[in-house]
Design an enzyme around this catalytic site. Structure first.
Site, mmCIF file in Angstrom:
data_model
loop_
_atom_site.group_PDB
_atom_site.id
_atom_site.type_symbol
_atom_site.label_atom_id
_atom_site.label_comp_id
_atom_site.label_asym_id
_atom_site.label_seq_id
_atom_site.Cartn_x
_atom_site.Cartn_y
_atom_site.Cartn_z
ATOM 1 N N GLU A 58 14.086 7.886 10.867
ATOM 2 C CA GLU A 58 13.234 7.006 11.760
ATOM 3 C C GLU A 58 14.055 5.133 11.208
ATOM 4 O O GLU A 58 13.033 4.320 10.779
ATOM 5 C CB GLU A 58 12.085 6.737 12.016
ATOM 6 C CG GLU A 58 11.431 8.337 12.418
ATOM 7 C CD GLU A 58 9.943 8.803 12.669
ATOM 8 O OE1 GLU A 58 9.704 8.725 13.744
ATOM 9 O OE2 GLU A 58 9.082 8.321 11.769
HETATM 10 C C1 TNX Z 1 7.407 11.551 13.318
HETATM 11 S S1 TNX Z 1 8.552 13.740 11.306
HETATM 12 C C2 TNX Z 1 7.775 11.127 12.244
HETATM 13 C C3 TNX Z 1 5.858 10.751 11.529
HETATM 14 C C4 TNX Z 1 5.599 10.330 12.058
HETATM 15 C C5 TNX Z 1 5.287 12.016 12.994
HETATM 16 C C6 TNX Z 1 3.798 11.378 14.212
HETATM 17 C C7 TNX Z 1 9.494 12.364 10.237
HETATM 18 C C8 TNX Z 1 10.724 12.532 9.865
HETATM 19 N N1 TNX Z 1 8.657 10.754 11.020
HETATM 20 O O1 TNX Z 1 6.551 9.151 10.413
HETATM 21 O O2 TNX Z 1 3.956 10.288 11.647
HETATM 22 O O3 TNX Z 1 6.225 11.481 13.698
HETATM 23 O O4 TNX Z 1 4.155 13.003 14.742
#
Ligand code: TNX
Length: 515
Positions: free
Chosen positions: A333
């Site tokens: 992200e």
């Molecule tokens: C996505 S999965 C994220 C997390 C959040 C989650 C909440 C991922 C690699 N990143 O940072 O906590 O969604 O569902």
């Protein structure tokens, strides 16, 4: 040997006995809906074991355990032996040399059993065989499930033969201790619970925007500042290196490898708040963060002279604590022109230290060696190029494995961004890992933006982790959810004995008290 062989002395199908109980209780409980949908499992339930052994035959008859069991061990098996002694002691059965049912733990030189497989034969004696101590440890866990959870007079075991080898070497769960801290004693209990279902990887998401949970001696402010924050309503805290080393050893003795994750270059507000120099000079917001947004913080990739030594120093200390061959470096992200370059540098660093890096799916765009592992988390992500490159995959597609999503649609305090209907038990059990050519295995993820207590964690994890375990150990069972739910339903006393505040899953008839 076929995967399921009809027994001469069939076990009572648990689903049907539950159905009977449901009918009897109908007047007061109103379980008519369950009666309508309930039907027999496609295959007969021969023993209440989860994950389902790859080969299981009932050979007829029962073995009654007396007050003592005569244990012999051939070859080194300290972990299995300790687990066996704990199991027998908990049931009030003395173990030692001499009298009682003979029980043998035997190391055998049989490559077909692999690192984790085992054989278990019960007739007028109990014999366990495996190539490794951990294989024997898994055999003890199967015995644990076949025995009652509490001592009772005249404990009986069915005569049977099991040969059991997992399909996948990675059967994991990730706990986000960064958003909301989980106390050390919870992690110990969690390892015990994983062991009962032969789960073998505990991935700890140790750092994120809301908190930094691992002591790094060269950077004490990471825990002084970053350890003191948490998501709003969540718990703060951190683990010392000594605590983590002891946990690692405990987990190893239970067949569980702890895989640390230091999430970089994004998800780092706690680090930036601790050491402002890690942020670019124009970044104004350097305060600890307790919100739930993602994707806003980043190490200053334009200052490699500051960031690269930090990354190297932190990973050096992390690797001293965790002997795991695989080390997770995050990478989720974040959009940044130098993102791929950073992942390349960090992955090469981990490899140079003799370990194997793991990145979240986004990191697969970097030009790394194919030995790097990639963790898939978005169902729709185009993972084909990573597979074509030869990257082994940890499968965590969110609509099957994100247990911060509800056990059912609309469950309070759960996310639903990935799947509006939640992630019910049946859905997890229906997952097919075999369509991914380079799958190393599966992993459930418990993110903790909305999970702030031990009880909430228990509710999100159990019983769903049992389905994760089965999908990773023996995915051939996935067509028969009733078979799985019948076996799992019967293990409820074991979950109770471990004090798990599990979700009272209606599919398992757990909405009613156990009698
Ligand atoms: C996505 S999965 C994220 C997390 C959040 C989650 C909440 C991922 C690699 N990143 O940072 O906590 O969604 O569902």
């Amino acid at each position: 040997m076929p995967a399921l062989t009809l027994s001469r002395t069939p076990a009572l199908p648990v689903q049907w006995s539950s159905l009977l109980a449901c009918l009897l209780a109908f007047a007061v409980t109103g379980c008519a809906q369950r009666v309508e949908v309930a039907q027999a499992p496609a295959a007969e339930i021969l023993a209440n074991v989860v994950p389902m052994p790859t080969h299981l035959v009932r050979t007829g008859g029962e073995l009654t355990l007396g007050a003592s069991v005569a244990v012999t061990v051939e070859g080194e098996a300290p972990h299995a032996r300790r687990a066996l002694d704990t199991l027998l002691a908990g049931l009030g059965v003395a173990s030692g040399k001499g009298q009682g049912v003979q029980l043998r733990l035997q190391r055998v030189d049989d490559p077909s059993l692999g690192e984790e497989g085992y054989r278990l034969r019960i007739d007028d004696a109990i014999v366990m065989e495996a190539a490794t101590d951990i294989g024997l440890f898994h055999a003890v866990q199967t015995l644990r499930q076949l025995l009652p959870a509490q001592p009772k007079p005249g404990m009986q075991l069915p005569h049977l033969e099991i040969e059991d080898v997992p399909a996948y070497g990675w059967r994991g769960v990730s706990l986000d201790v960064a958003r909301s801290f989980l106390p050390l004693d919870y992690l110990y209990r969690h390892v015990d619970r994983m062991a009962l279902f032969k789960l073998n990887r505990l991935h700890l998401h140790l750092t994120d925007d809301q908190g930094w949970r691992i002591e790094i001696k060269r950077y004490p402010r990471l825990t002084e500042v970053g350890g003191a924050s948490a998501v709003a309503g969540g718990r703060s805290g951190y683990y010392t290196q000594a605590q983590l080393k002891a946990l690692v050893a405990y987990a190893q003795a239970h067949g569980v490898t702890i895989v640390p994750e230091i999430d970089m270059p994004g998800h780092v507000q706690a680090a930036l708040a601790s050491y402002n120099a890690l942020a670019c000079d124009d970044v104004k917001n350097l305060a600890p963060y307790s919100g739930t947004k993602v994707g806003f913080s980043v190490l200053c990739l334009d200052k490699p002279e500051v960031v690269d030594p930090f990354v190297r120093d932190v990973l050096t200390e992390v690797l001293e604590i965790f002997p795991s061959h695989e080390i997770h470096i995050g990478g989720d992200e974040i959009r940044h022109p130098r993102y791929a370059e950073f992942v390349e540098m960090t992955a090469a660093l981990v490899e140079g230290m003799g370990r194997r890096p793991i990145v979240w799916e986004e990191g697969s765009v970097a030009n790394t060696r194919p030995t790097m592992m990639v963790q898939l988390w978005n169902d729709g992500y185009d993972i084909a190029p990573a597979v074509a490159k030869g990257h082994a995959l940890i499968l965590s597609p969110c609509s099957f494995f994100y247990v911060d999503h509800g056990n059912y649609a609309g469950q309070p305090q759960t996310y639903d961004w990935c799947r509006k209907e939640g992630v019910p038990l049946a859905r997890i059990h229906g997952f097919d890992p075999t369509v991914f050519k380079t799958a190393a295995g599966v992993e459930a993820a418990l993110w903790s933006e909305l999970v702030h207590t031990d009880a909430a964690a228990d509710n999100r994890l159990w019983p769903r982790l049992a389905a994760v375990a089965e999908v990773g150990w023996n995915p051939s069972t996935r067509g028969d959810y009733l078979h799985f739910s019948g076996r799992l339903s019967a293990l409820r006393p074991h979950l109770d004995a471990m004090g798990i505040a599990y979700h009272r899953e209606p599919d398992l008839y757990w909405t009613q008290p156990w009698n």
